[in-house]
Design a protein around this motif. Sequence first.
Motif, short mmCIF file in Angstrom:
data_model
loop_
_atom_site.label_atom_id
_atom_site.label_comp_id
_atom_site.label_asym_id
_atom_site.label_seq_id
_atom_site.Cartn_x
_atom_site.Cartn_y
_atom_site.Cartn_z
N GLY A 215 33.81 47.84 41.74
CA GLY A 215 34.01 47.22 43.05
C GLY A 215 33.40 45.84 43.20
N ILE A 216 32.99 45.22 42.10
CA ILE A 216 32.48 43.86 42.18
C ILE A 216 33.66 42.92 42.44
CG2 ILE A 216 31.31 42.02 40.90
CD1 ILE A 216 29.84 44.23 39.34
N PRO A 217 33.59 42.08 43.47
CA PRO A 217 34.80 41.38 43.92
C PRO A 217 35.30 40.26 43.02
CG PRO A 217 32.89 40.73 45.23
CD PRO A 217 32.44 41.85 44.37
N ALA A 218 34.44 39.60 42.27
CA ALA A 218 34.87 38.40 41.55
C ALA A 218 34.64 38.56 40.06
CB ALA A 218 34.11 37.17 42.06
N MET A 219 35.72 38.78 39.30
CA MET A 219 35.64 38.91 37.84
C MET A 219 36.82 38.17 37.22
SD MET A 219 34.26 42.75 37.01
CE MET A 219 35.59 43.63 37.82
N LEU A 220 36.54 37.47 36.13
CA LEU A 220 37.56 36.73 35.40
C LEU A 220 37.51 37.16 33.94
CD1 LEU A 220 39.68 34.40 35.42
CD2 LEU A 220 37.80 32.86 34.83
N CYS A 221 38.65 37.58 33.41
CA CYS A 221 38.74 38.02 32.02
C CYS A 221 39.52 36.97 31.24
CB CYS A 221 39.44 39.37 31.94
SG CYS A 221 39.72 39.95 30.26
N ALA A 222 38.91 36.45 30.17
CA ALA A 222 39.56 35.47 29.30
C ALA A 222 39.56 36.02 27.89
CB ALA A 222 38.82 34.14 29.34
N GLU A 223 40.71 35.97 27.22
CA GLU A 223 40.82 36.51 25.87
C GLU A 223 41.59 35.57 24.96
OE1 GLU A 223 40.65 41.33 26.73
OE2 GLU A 223 42.57 40.42 26.18
N LEU A 224 41.19 35.57 23.71
CA LEU A 224 41.89 34.83 22.65
C LEU A 224 42.06 35.77 21.47
CD1 LEU A 224 42.93 32.14 21.33
CD2 LEU A 224 40.58 31.82 20.51
N GLY A 225 43.30 36.06 21.14
CA GLY A 225 43.60 36.89 19.98
C GLY A 225 44.38 36.10 18.95
N LEU A 226 43.93 36.14 17.71
CA LEU A 226 44.62 35.38 16.67
C LEU A 226 45.50 36.26 15.78
CD1 LEU A 226 42.00 32.77 15.42
CD2 LEU A 226 43.61 32.63 17.31
N TYR A 227 45.32 37.58 15.89
CA TYR A 227 46.07 38.49 15.04
C TYR A 227 46.63 39.62 15.89
CZ TYR A 227 43.25 35.89 11.72
OH TYR A 227 42.65 34.87 11.02
N MET A 241 34.19 38.41 29.63
CA MET A 241 34.29 38.82 31.03
C MET A 241 33.26 38.03 31.81
SD MET A 241 35.93 40.73 33.16
CE MET A 241 36.68 42.08 32.24
N ILE A 242 33.71 37.34 32.83
CA ILE A 242 32.83 36.48 33.63
C ILE A 242 32.80 37.02 35.06
CG2 ILE A 242 32.36 34.13 34.40
CD1 ILE A 242 34.16 33.24 31.99
N ILE A 243 31.63 37.40 35.49
CA ILE A 243 31.43 37.91 36.85
C ILE A 243 30.83 36.78 37.69
CG2 ILE A 243 30.16 39.61 38.22
CD1 ILE A 243 30.36 41.44 35.71
N ASN A 244 31.37 36.62 38.88
CA ASN A 244 31.05 35.46 39.73
C ASN A 244 31.43 34.14 39.04
OD1 ASN A 244 29.99 37.02 41.85
ND2 ASN A 244 27.95 37.03 40.93
N PRO A 245 32.67 34.03 38.58
CA PRO A 245 33.04 32.81 37.86
C PRO A 245 32.95 31.58 38.75
CG PRO A 245 34.99 34.08 38.46
CD PRO A 245 33.80 34.94 38.77
N PRO A 246 32.53 30.45 38.19
CA PRO A 246 32.45 29.23 38.98
C PRO A 246 33.82 28.80 39.49
CG PRO A 246 31.23 29.01 36.93
CD PRO A 246 32.02 30.27 36.83
N TRP A 247 33.80 28.03 40.55
CA TRP A 247 35.02 27.52 41.18
C TRP A 247 35.83 26.71 40.18
CZ3 TRP A 247 35.97 22.30 43.36
CH2 TRP A 247 37.14 22.25 44.13
#
Length: 275
Positions: A215-227, A241-247
């Motif tokens: 229930g944490i309101p602000a999360m940003l998931c970024a992924e890089l897959g090469l295979y 996974m970034i919680i409370n990502p900057p603006w």
Amino acid sequence: MLSYRHAFHAGNYADVFKHVLLVQLIRALQRKDKPFCLLDTHAGAGRYDLHSVSAQKNREFVDGISRLWDQTGLSTELAEYVTQVRALNPNGALRYYPGSPRIARNLLRPADRLVLTERHPTDHATLKAEFTGDRQVAVHHQDGYTALKAFLPPPERRGLVFIDPSFELKDEFDRLIAAVQLIHRRWASGIIAIWYPILDRAPSLRWQQTLKNLGIPAMLCAELGLYPYDTPFGLHGNGMMIINPPWQLDETLGRLLPELLQKLRVGNDGQTRLE
């Protein structure tokens, strides 16, 4: 277990990914004049010699930092990351790779502060020597998860917890859930950045769903897959996974992730995700 040594993997494409994002997180914190604290829970040795026996064993840096070293036309963000690596290689030849502590220290302003914890005795000794006499950096021989209770919330009340575990323990994702709950309880406004590997796709997806259920309101998931993720062995990709990502970080990563994929991938495989 204390068998993991990052020297075998220094400068690989996962390092490029996580350190490009780390630079952007620090720059975002510096948009405000108020000082901040960065806690790096699994700091490693600080810098790595790519000519060492460990780094030369698998030469993972060849498919990582080496691919960017002499490239022109990089975006401002990727160029700044490469500049941080070049700072350790003033003669222009790639030999030393900075870990997250060295990159973070290079970017600190005079009032900002860096707290580093490393459990492996050999890496801790190397890390301690790297920052001897530096008043802005504190180095502790301590388990990174234990450090969360010791150092949070920081007096500055602004900052970042950077968590980059080795994932040598089977319950690492469970430990990360507990860590997020603890950090959020003690320091709800702090930024949390957690790196994770994508070896078998299922565990990271289950972990992400569990995080959503917190229930944490602000999360940003970024992924890089090469295979392809459905192949049986190896590091297929990685994420943060970034919680409370900057603006506006999502906008920046929306440009950076495709660029990283284009610069680092071999052939036509690969994918990115930003959610």
